[in-house]
Design a protein around this motif. Structure first.
Motif, PDB file in Angstrom:
ATOM      1  N   SER A  57       3.045   9.430  12.562  1.00  0.00           N
ATOM      2  CA  SER A  57       1.628   9.131  12.771  1.00  0.00           C
ATOM      3  C   SER A  57       1.153   9.828  14.044  1.00  0.00           C
ATOM      4  O   SER A  57       1.958  10.152  14.912  1.00  0.00           O
ATOM      5  N   ASN A  94      -8.959  -2.519   5.464  1.00  0.00           N
ATOM      6  CA  ASN A  94      -8.021  -3.074   4.476  1.00  0.00           C
ATOM      7  C   ASN A  94      -7.975  -4.583   4.697  1.00  0.00           C
ATOM      8  O   ASN A  94      -7.724  -5.003   5.820  1.00  0.00           O
ATOM      9  N   ALA A 105       0.838  -1.210   0.000  1.00  0.00           N
ATOM     10  CA  ALA A 105       0.000   0.000   0.000  1.00  0.00           C
ATOM     11  C   ALA A 105       0.868   1.253   0.000  1.00  0.00           C
ATOM     12  O   ALA A 105       1.115   1.861   1.055  1.00  0.00           O
ATOM     13  N   ILE A 157      -5.979   4.569   9.549  1.00  0.00           N
ATOM     14  CA  ILE A 157      -4.963   5.084   8.612  1.00  0.00           C
ATOM     15  C   ILE A 157      -5.551   5.384   7.229  1.00  0.00           C
ATOM     16  O   ILE A 157      -5.082   6.266   6.530  1.00  0.00           O
ATOM     17  N   HIS A 158      -6.624   4.654   6.844  1.00  0.00           N
ATOM     18  CA  HIS A 158      -7.221   4.877   5.512  1.00  0.00           C
ATOM     19  C   HIS A 158      -8.416   5.837   5.566  1.00  0.00           C
ATOM     20  O   HIS A 158      -9.167   5.945   4.586  1.00  0.00           O
ATOM     21  N   SER A 187       0.352   9.231   6.117  1.00  0.00           N
ATOM     22  CA  SER A 187       1.162   8.352   5.270  1.00  0.00           C
ATOM     23  C   SER A 187       0.418   7.762   4.074  1.00  0.00           C
ATOM     24  O   SER A 187       0.939   7.800   2.955  1.00  0.00           O
ATOM     25  N   LYS A 188      -0.797   7.205   4.286  1.00  0.00           N
ATOM     26  CA  LYS A 188      -1.542   6.673   3.122  1.00  0.00           C
ATOM     27  C   LYS A 188      -2.177   7.829   2.356  1.00  0.00           C
ATOM     28  O   LYS A 188      -2.142   7.872   1.128  1.00  0.00           O
ATOM     29  N   TYR A 246      -5.560  -6.678   7.463  1.00  0.00           N
ATOM     30  CA  TYR A 246      -4.156  -6.281   7.335  1.00  0.00           C
ATOM     31  C   TYR A 246      -3.228  -7.209   8.143  1.00  0.00           C
ATOM     32  O   TYR A 246      -3.404  -7.366   9.357  1.00  0.00           O
ATOM     33  N   CYS A 299     -10.316  -2.127  12.005  1.00  0.00           N
ATOM     34  CA  CYS A 299      -9.678  -1.537  10.835  1.00  0.00           C
ATOM     35  C   CYS A 299     -10.762  -0.701  10.143  1.00  0.00           C
ATOM     36  O   CYS A 299     -11.710  -1.243   9.585  1.00  0.00           O
ATOM     37  N   GLY A 327       5.078   5.024  13.479  1.00  0.00           N
ATOM     38  CA  GLY A 327       4.244   4.272  12.541  1.00  0.00           C
ATOM     39  C   GLY A 327       3.046   3.698  13.265  1.00  0.00           C
ATOM     40  O   GLY A 327       3.001   3.645  14.508  1.00  0.00           O
ATOM     41  N   ILE A 328       2.087   3.241  12.474  1.00  0.00           N
ATOM     42  CA  ILE A 328       0.874   2.714  13.106  1.00  0.00           C
ATOM     43  C   ILE A 328       1.062   1.271  13.545  1.00  0.00           C
ATOM     44  O   ILE A 328       0.544   0.860  14.583  1.00  0.00           O
ATOM     45  N   VAL A 329       1.857   0.504  12.796  1.00  0.00           N
ATOM     46  CA  VAL A 329       2.119  -0.862  13.268  1.00  0.00           C
ATOM     47  C   VAL A 329       2.877  -0.791  14.602  1.00  0.00           C
ATOM     48  O   VAL A 329       2.573  -1.527  15.554  1.00  0.00           O
TER      49      VAL A 329
END
Ligand SMILES: Cc1ncc(COP(=O)(O)O)c(C=O)c1O
Length: 390
Positions: A246, A173, A38, A203-204, A235-236, A122, A169, A96-98
């Motif tokens: 993030s 995703n 992505a 995130i989306h 980021s996305k 995801y 989510c 980051g989100i992860v």
């Protein structure tokens, strides 16, 4: 519409790009056209590039920190785009989100605790639960026609089994659902009933197509606000995942302190200089660029759907309400996932994500196609898809 901007093909080879330069390593083959991770092939908004260039020209790259104006850019963005009223001090930054998902798992749960997810979903949702030695509980989404839904009886049964945290989510995703208010209310109500924390990966959330509307689950009511950790990022939205910045929004003071302590324990203090600048510039100046991107992506989606309908009628594209990731049902081909994947690589010369990455059972027979690229590149990829499968 800035069609020329999005139509412009930029060579990304030899830029240390994961999407382009790691393909040979990951897929074992050269000269593939990438439609997998992505990451879009568009340049970031001009203002983001300008602000970063200005900082590069300064030449001194000492430690930097997000400021009140960074907080304000996040606050006003979610207010404007999602009608969500947040306070500046609810915001914490994360690379980051992860990373944030892993931090939240460590902050709020213990080894062996149960965490619920909704496959197909995801891949790092599975991974982060497992590497942190928590128990993965699944409540699969179900497909009816070309639309996925939540099986609320399975969802409630799993929550009732002693789940501590639910990872949502939203938008989802890989299946592209933008959850409706009624669905989110039901999720929030059940999480309240069983006292389950909600970790909402949004995130989306900026990549949503009309008439769908993204609703942050935290914005529903006071209880939801108090049990939700929301993860957002430019980021996305603005195609800047390499900037690694993030925003994690946690209204509840106690939960926020626990989260911040966990990041602190890992030795994390502040964001990268360019991440901070990019995040603020994107949220402050990126709205027109985003509206134009959404129009372009919608055309890419429409183009892909009609191409597949005409040329590969046995495939079924799941209608995306959000994201630039198309989830495609290839089960009518009656091929194993391995054979399908190999055929796309060897005969087609395209790298796509295999559905099984998002759930061994739920993703079987599916592929995920990233349409975030110039139209000509998309057309070339679709021709290759047709050549592989015809
Ligand atoms: C749902 C979801 N969460 C998180 C990420 C990655 O976020 P980050 O790069 O900030 O860790 C992605 C990237 O594809 C994603 O789709």
């Amino acid at each position: 519409m800035k069609k020329d901007f999005f139509n412009n093909k930029i060579n990304r080879i030899n830029t240390n790009s994961v999407k382009w330069d790691r393909m040979e390593n990951l897929f074992g083959k050269k000269d593939l056209l990438p439609f997998w991770v992505a990451d879009m092939d568009f340049a970031a908004p001009e203002e983001v590039v300008k602000e970063i260039a200005k900082r590069v020209d300064h030449g001194v790259f000492g430690y930097t920190t997000p400021t009140e104006s960074t907080n304000e850019s996040v606050r006003s963005w979610v207010q404007k785009r999602h009608e969500w009223n947040i306070e500046a001090d609810w915001i914490t930054y994360s690379p980051g989100i992860v990373f944030a998902i892993s931090m939240a798992i460590q902050a709020y749960t213990q080894k062996g605790d149960s965490i619920l997810i909704q496959p197909p979903v995801y891949t790092p949702f599975f991974e982060m639960v497992k590497v942190n030695e928590r128990k993965l509980i699944e409540s699969p989404l179900y497909l009816k026609g070309d639309r996925y839904s939540i099986d609320f009886s399975s969802f409630e049964k799993q929550l009732a089994s002693g789940v501590k945290m639910f990872i949502l989510c939203s938008p989802h995703n890989p299946i592209g659902r933008v959850w409706k208010r009624g669905e989110l209310e039901k999720i929030a109500e059940l999480c309240k009933k069983y006292d389950v924390l909600i970790l909402s990966d949004e995130i989306h959330s900026d990549l949503v197509y009309k008439p769908s509307v993204h609703i942050p689950i935290s914005s529903l009511n006071e209880d939801a606000e108090n049990r939700t950790i929301t993860c957002i990022a430019p980021s996305k939205t603005f195609n800047v995942p390499g900037l690694q910045a993030s925003a994690i929004i946690i209204p509840n003071n106690e939960l926020r302190e626990k989260y911040q302590q966990q990041q602190h324990k890992q030795g994390f203090f502040t964001l990268n200089t360019f991440g901070t600048i990019g995040l603020e510039a994107a949220y402050t100046h990126g709205e027109i660029w985003l509206n134009e991107l959404l129009a372009y992506l919608q055309e890419n989606i429409d183009f892909t759907r009609s191409f597949i309908k005409k040329n590969l009628p046995s495939l079924k594209v799941i209608n995306p309400e959000g994201t630039y990731l198309l989830w495609i049902d290839c089960r009518a081909l009656n091929m194993s996932d391995e054979d399908l994947h190999n055929l796309l690589l060897t005969k087609g010369g395209i790298a796509v994500e295999s559905g099984v990455k998002y759930g061994a059972a739920e993703g079987k027979g599916f592929i995920r196609l990233n349409i975030g690229c110039p139209r000509e590149q998309l057309k070339e990829g679709l021709k290759k898809l047709k050549a592989a499968l015809s």
